[in-house]
Design a protein around this motif. Structure first.
Motif, PDB file in Angstrom:
ATOM      1  N   LYS A   1       0.841  -1.208   0.000  1.00  0.00           N
ATOM      2  CA  LYS A   1       0.000   0.000   0.000  1.00  0.00           C
ATOM      3  C   LYS A   1       0.872   1.252   0.000  1.00  0.00           C
ATOM      4  O   LYS A   1       0.592   2.211  -0.727  1.00  0.00           O
ATOM      5  CB  LYS A   1      -0.921   0.011   1.220  1.00  0.00           C
ATOM      6  CG  LYS A   1      -2.071  -0.953   1.136  1.00  0.00           C
ATOM      7  CD  LYS A   1      -2.890  -0.912   2.408  1.00  0.00           C
ATOM      8  CE  LYS A   1      -3.910  -2.023   2.447  1.00  0.00           C
ATOM      9  NZ  LYS A   1      -4.623  -2.070   3.731  1.00  0.00           N
ATOM     10  N   ASN A   2       1.922   1.269   0.820  1.00  0.00           N
ATOM     11  CA  ASN A   2       2.816   2.427   0.881  1.00  0.00           C
ATOM     12  C   ASN A   2       3.523   2.652  -0.448  1.00  0.00           C
ATOM     13  O   ASN A   2       3.685   3.787  -0.884  1.00  0.00           O
ATOM     14  CB  ASN A   2       3.825   2.270   2.014  1.00  0.00           C
ATOM     15  CG  ASN A   2       3.182   2.393   3.373  1.00  0.00           C
ATOM     16  OD1 ASN A   2       2.120   2.988   3.521  1.00  0.00           O
ATOM     17  ND2 ASN A   2       3.812   1.830   4.384  1.00  0.00           N
ATOM     18  N   ALA A   3       3.945   1.574  -1.094  1.00  0.00           N
ATOM     19  CA  ALA A   3       4.619   1.691  -2.385  1.00  0.00           C
ATOM     20  C   ALA A   3       3.654   2.242  -3.437  1.00  0.00           C
ATOM     21  O   ALA A   3       4.032   3.105  -4.240  1.00  0.00           O
ATOM     22  CB  ALA A   3       5.174   0.334  -2.824  1.00  0.00           C
ATOM     23  N   LYS A   4       2.415   1.771  -3.431  1.00  0.00           N
ATOM     24  CA  LYS A   4       1.416   2.272  -4.377  1.00  0.00           C
ATOM     25  C   LYS A   4       1.135   3.745  -4.128  1.00  0.00           C
ATOM     26  O   LYS A   4       1.045   4.533  -5.070  1.00  0.00           O
ATOM     27  CB  LYS A   4       0.112   1.472  -4.262  1.00  0.00           C
ATOM     28  CG  LYS A   4       0.186   0.092  -4.859  1.00  0.00           C
ATOM     29  CD  LYS A   4      -1.132  -0.628  -4.696  1.00  0.00           C
ATOM     30  CE  LYS A   4      -1.101  -2.012  -5.262  1.00  0.00           C
ATOM     31  NZ  LYS A   4      -2.376  -2.722  -5.059  1.00  0.00           N
ATOM     32  N   LEU A   5       1.008   4.121  -2.861  1.00  0.00           N
ATOM     33  CA  LEU A   5       0.745   5.512  -2.518  1.00  0.00           C
ATOM     34  C   LEU A   5       1.901   6.403  -2.960  1.00  0.00           C
ATOM     35  O   LEU A   5       1.690   7.463  -3.546  1.00  0.00           O
ATOM     36  CB  LEU A   5       0.511   5.657  -1.011  1.00  0.00           C
ATOM     37  CG  LEU A   5       0.261   7.071  -0.505  1.00  0.00           C
ATOM     38  CD1 LEU A   5      -0.971   7.674  -1.167  1.00  0.00           C
ATOM     39  CD2 LEU A   5       0.110   7.065   0.998  1.00  0.00           C
ATOM     40  N   GLU A   6       3.124   5.977  -2.708  1.00  0.00           N
ATOM     41  CA  GLU A   6       4.289   6.763  -3.117  1.00  0.00           C
ATOM     42  C   GLU A   6       4.319   6.919  -4.635  1.00  0.00           C
ATOM     43  O   GLU A   6       4.572   8.002  -5.153  1.00  0.00           O
ATOM     44  CB  GLU A   6       5.577   6.109  -2.621  1.00  0.00           C
ATOM     45  CG  GLU A   6       6.799   6.936  -2.915  1.00  0.00           C
ATOM     46  CD  GLU A   6       8.069   6.350  -2.333  1.00  0.00           C
ATOM     47  OE1 GLU A   6       9.141   6.834  -2.722  1.00  0.00           O
ATOM     48  OE2 GLU A   6       7.993   5.415  -1.521  1.00  0.00           O
ATOM     49  N   PHE A   7       4.030   5.847  -5.364  1.00  0.00           N
ATOM     50  CA  PHE A   7       3.998   5.918  -6.816  1.00  0.00           C
ATOM     51  C   PHE A   7       2.936   6.904  -7.287  1.00  0.00           C
ATOM     52  O   PHE A   7       3.197   7.737  -8.169  1.00  0.00           O
ATOM     53  CB  PHE A   7       3.728   4.529  -7.413  1.00  0.00           C
ATOM     54  CG  PHE A   7       3.482   4.561  -8.891  1.00  0.00           C
ATOM     55  CD1 PHE A   7       4.544   4.667  -9.776  1.00  0.00           C
ATOM     56  CD2 PHE A   7       2.193   4.515  -9.396  1.00  0.00           C
ATOM     57  CE1 PHE A   7       4.322   4.713 -11.142  1.00  0.00           C
ATOM     58  CE2 PHE A   7       1.961   4.564 -10.759  1.00  0.00           C
ATOM     59  CZ  PHE A   7       3.027   4.659 -11.638  1.00  0.00           C
ATOM     60  N   LEU A   8       1.745   6.833  -6.711  1.00  0.00           N
ATOM     61  CA  LEU A   8       0.661   7.729  -7.111  1.00  0.00           C
ATOM     62  C   LEU A   8       0.994   9.183  -6.808  1.00  0.00           C
ATOM     63  O   LEU A   8       0.698  10.079  -7.599  1.00  0.00           O
ATOM     64  CB  LEU A   8      -0.645   7.321  -6.429  1.00  0.00           C
ATOM     65  CG  LEU A   8      -1.236   5.995  -6.898  1.00  0.00           C
ATOM     66  CD1 LEU A   8      -2.437   5.612  -6.031  1.00  0.00           C
ATOM     67  CD2 LEU A   8      -1.645   6.077  -8.361  1.00  0.00           C
ATOM     68  N   LEU A   9       1.625   9.433  -5.661  1.00  0.00           N
ATOM     69  CA  LEU A   9       2.018  10.800  -5.323  1.00  0.00           C
ATOM     70  C   LEU A   9       3.053  11.338  -6.304  1.00  0.00           C
ATOM     71  O   LEU A   9       2.981  12.494  -6.729  1.00  0.00           O
ATOM     72  CB  LEU A   9       2.544  10.866  -3.890  1.00  0.00           C
ATOM     73  CG  LEU A   9       1.497  10.723  -2.790  1.00  0.00           C
ATOM     74  CD1 LEU A   9       2.179  10.593  -1.435  1.00  0.00           C
ATOM     75  CD2 LEU A   9       0.540  11.896  -2.796  1.00  0.00           C
ATOM     76  N   LYS A  10       4.006  10.508  -6.664  1.00  0.00           N
ATOM     77  CA  LYS A  10       5.020  10.939  -7.626  1.00  0.00           C
ATOM     78  C   LYS A  10       4.386  11.190  -8.996  1.00  0.00           C
ATOM     79  O   LYS A  10       4.719  12.167  -9.673  1.00  0.00           O
ATOM     80  CB  LYS A  10       6.135   9.899  -7.734  1.00  0.00           C
ATOM     81  CG  LYS A  10       7.053   9.886  -6.528  1.00  0.00           C
ATOM     82  CD  LYS A  10       8.138   8.855  -6.654  1.00  0.00           C
ATOM     83  CE  LYS A  10       9.043   8.878  -5.433  1.00  0.00           C
ATOM     84  NZ  LYS A  10      10.099   7.865  -5.505  1.00  0.00           N
ATOM     85  N   GLU A  11       3.490  10.321  -9.407  1.00  0.00           N
ATOM     86  CA  GLU A  11       2.800  10.496 -10.686  1.00  0.00           C
ATOM     87  C   GLU A  11       1.989  11.792 -10.683  1.00  0.00           C
ATOM     88  O   GLU A  11       2.020  12.560 -11.642  1.00  0.00           O
ATOM     89  CB  GLU A  11       1.886   9.293 -10.951  1.00  0.00           C
ATOM     90  CG  GLU A  11       1.144   9.341 -12.260  1.00  0.00           C
ATOM     91  CD  GLU A  11       2.045   9.195 -13.471  1.00  0.00           C
ATOM     92  OE1 GLU A  11       1.604   9.589 -14.569  1.00  0.00           O
ATOM     93  OE2 GLU A  11       3.175   8.692 -13.341  1.00  0.00           O
TER      94      GLU A  11
END
Length: 109
Positions: free
Chosen positions: A57-67
């Motif tokens: 979940k944290n990895a997905k959130l970080e990816f979405l924030l960067k995107e």
């Protein structure tokens, strides 16, 4: 294996201190030693699954924030855990917006 015994058995070698801990815990939880061992093992696997799910979940959130940051034209994003850093980031974003508005006003006829 006898008729009464349906589950396979496993001979366990463990020190007396660990055995006493398990026995005390089993008594406190109103379980047999076998039940206590099984419950604790199952819980440890569940904890591993939960840690993996949290990391995912944290990895997905970080990816979405960067995107999102890239799509907004902000090329670097720092995820902070402190309120002060969050407030500072908000001020920086507001300053960027203000500068963009000033540039747009100068372009207007």
């Amino acid at each position: 294996m006898s008729e009464n015994q349906k589950e396979p058995q496993y001979k366990l070698r463990w020190n007396e201190d660990l055995r006493n801990k398990v026995m005390n815990s089993a008594k406190a939880n109103n379980r047999s030693i076998n039940q206590e061992i099984i419950v604790r093992l199952e819980e440890s696997f569940q904890e591993d699954i939960e840690k993996y799910e949290d990391a995912l979940k944290n990895a997905k959130l970080e990816f979405l924030l960067k995107e999102l940051a890239l799509r907004m034209g902000v090329f670097k994003i720092t995820v902070s855990s402190t309120e002060d850093e969050y407030i500072q980031r908000q001020k920086e974003i507001e300053e960027m917006k203000r500068k963009e508005l000033l540039v747009d006003d100068k372009k207007a006829p």
